[in-house]
Scaffold this active site. Structure first.
Site, PDB file in Angstrom:
ATOM      1  N   GLY A   1       1.030  -1.264   0.059  1.00  0.00           N
ATOM      2  CA  GLY A   1      -0.067   0.095   0.244  1.00  0.00           C
ATOM      3  C   GLY A   1       0.883   1.280   0.014  1.00  0.00           C
ATOM      4  O   GLY A   1       0.463   2.438  -0.615  1.00  0.00           O
TER       5      GLY A   1
ATOM      6  N   LYS B   1      -1.030 -17.324  -8.566  1.00  0.00           N
ATOM      7  CA  LYS B   1      -0.713 -16.631  -6.646  1.00  0.00           C
ATOM      8  C   LYS B   1      -1.090 -17.447  -5.504  1.00  0.00           C
ATOM      9  O   LYS B   1       0.393 -18.060  -4.520  1.00  0.00           O
ATOM     10  CB  LYS B   1      -0.656 -15.348  -6.745  1.00  0.00           C
ATOM     11  CG  LYS B   1      -0.176 -13.860  -5.531  1.00  0.00           C
ATOM     12  CD  LYS B   1      -0.136 -12.645  -6.119  1.00  0.00           C
ATOM     13  CE  LYS B   1       0.963 -12.264  -4.243  1.00  0.00           C
ATOM     14  NZ  LYS B   1       1.616 -12.245  -4.011  1.00  0.00           N
TER      15      LYS B   1
END
Ligand code: KPL
Length: 303
Positions: free
Chosen positions: A12, A184
């Protein structure tokens, strides 16, 4: 364009500072506050791959500052996603896209139910970042970022891709984001719990390939049901390539256990176990790893 980051961890903070660097307007949403907190600028030092540094100041907003929320990038730990988005249910303007960019799977169903009119997207990234403290972020490696739609209004958000490509390097639209999330997921389901339980960096997998091979072999019937055609050996090779590329890193789950934090195991191995059960497939090795991580996690004190 306005971007809002929910979850200023390593990824982030990297997205926030890199978007700011290319001149985008970025703020941080802190759901602990209803309104813009008193201390409204969050300073952050970004260390780039070439060693240069860049000082940034990110405005903070609270969850009632609805008009300040732009493209909402959700980069919290996966188990924080639902609690962090709950205060926005029924309030977030329907024009605000929500982009899920977290490890693991299992939050999209909730999002689709509670934000049916917003453009909803999922993303997968292999960019490397390390947050050394609340004000320092280090870009540790280039990677690929993919975005894709979770609903039909999400399809309208392809225009976001060039901004992210400008900020982060390789970014592209995926028509099959679910498939990329699964890929993933498999990598995380092998590397993360093994390194957490062994208390070793990712590269340790290269010396214990038989365990990696056994986990991939066990997952294979479930992956076939999901429509993947690769052999167990190909999956094993892909996992080992990531372990090799990130050999000196400690996986996020290893770090969570090391710092006595809750892990993302319920949304990684836990999610796989749920999907397998629906298909009548047993995953005893993965269940055993799940239980070992849960046992380590039970001593955790921080969130
Ligand atoms: O995504 C990762 C993680 O640690 O969560 C990997 C790919 C395993 C890199 O460490």
């Amino acid at each position: 364009m306005q971007w809002t980051i929910l979850g200023a961890g390593a990824i982030g903070s990297l997205f926030a500072t890199q978007l700011l660097r290319i001149g985008q307007s970025v703020n941080l949403l802190d759901t602990r506050h209803a309104q813009t907190p008193h201390q409204q600028l969050h300073p952050m030092l970004l260390e780039l791959l070439d060693g240069s540094v860049c000082m940034c100041e990110l405005p903070c907003i609270g969850y009632r500052d609805l008009s300040a929320i732009g493209n909402l990038l959700v980069t919290t730990k996966v188990w924080q996603v639902i609690p962090a988005l709950k205060p926005l249910v029924g309030r977030l303007p329907e024009t605000s896209p929500i982009i899920l960019l977290h490890n693991g799977m299992g939050t999209a169903e909730w999002l689709l139910r509670h934000f049916p009119h917003n453009p909803l997207l999922a993303g997968v990234t292999s960019c490397g970042a390390l947050k050394t403290d609340s004000k320092h972020i280090r870009h540790t490696g280039f990677g690929e970022t993919w975005l894709g739609a979770l609903n039909s209004s999400g399809e309208q958000c392809r225009e976001l891709v060039p901004y992210l490509a400008d900020a982060l390097g390789h970014t592209a639209w995926s028509e099959h984001i679910g498939e990329r999330q699964w890929r993933k997921l498999v990598i995380n389901a092998v590397i993360n719990p093994l390194t957490a339980v062994w208390n070793q960096p990712n590269g340790a997998l290269l010396d214990r390939t038989e365990e990696v091979a056994a986990l991939c072999q066990e997952l294979h019937p479930l992956l076939v049901k999901q429509g993947f055609r690769e052999t167990p050996e190909t999956w094993c090779r892909q996992v080992l390539q990531v372990a090799d590329r990130t050999a000196r890193n400690f996986s996020s789950m290893h770090q969570d256990i090391a710092y006595h934090r809750k892990t993302e195991i319920d949304y990684i191995t836990g999610y796989l176990l749920q999907q397998a059960e629906k298909q009548g497939i047993d995953l005893p090795k993965h269940r055993q790893l799940y239980l070992k991580v849960k046992a380590l996690e039970s001593t955790c004190t921080n969130e």
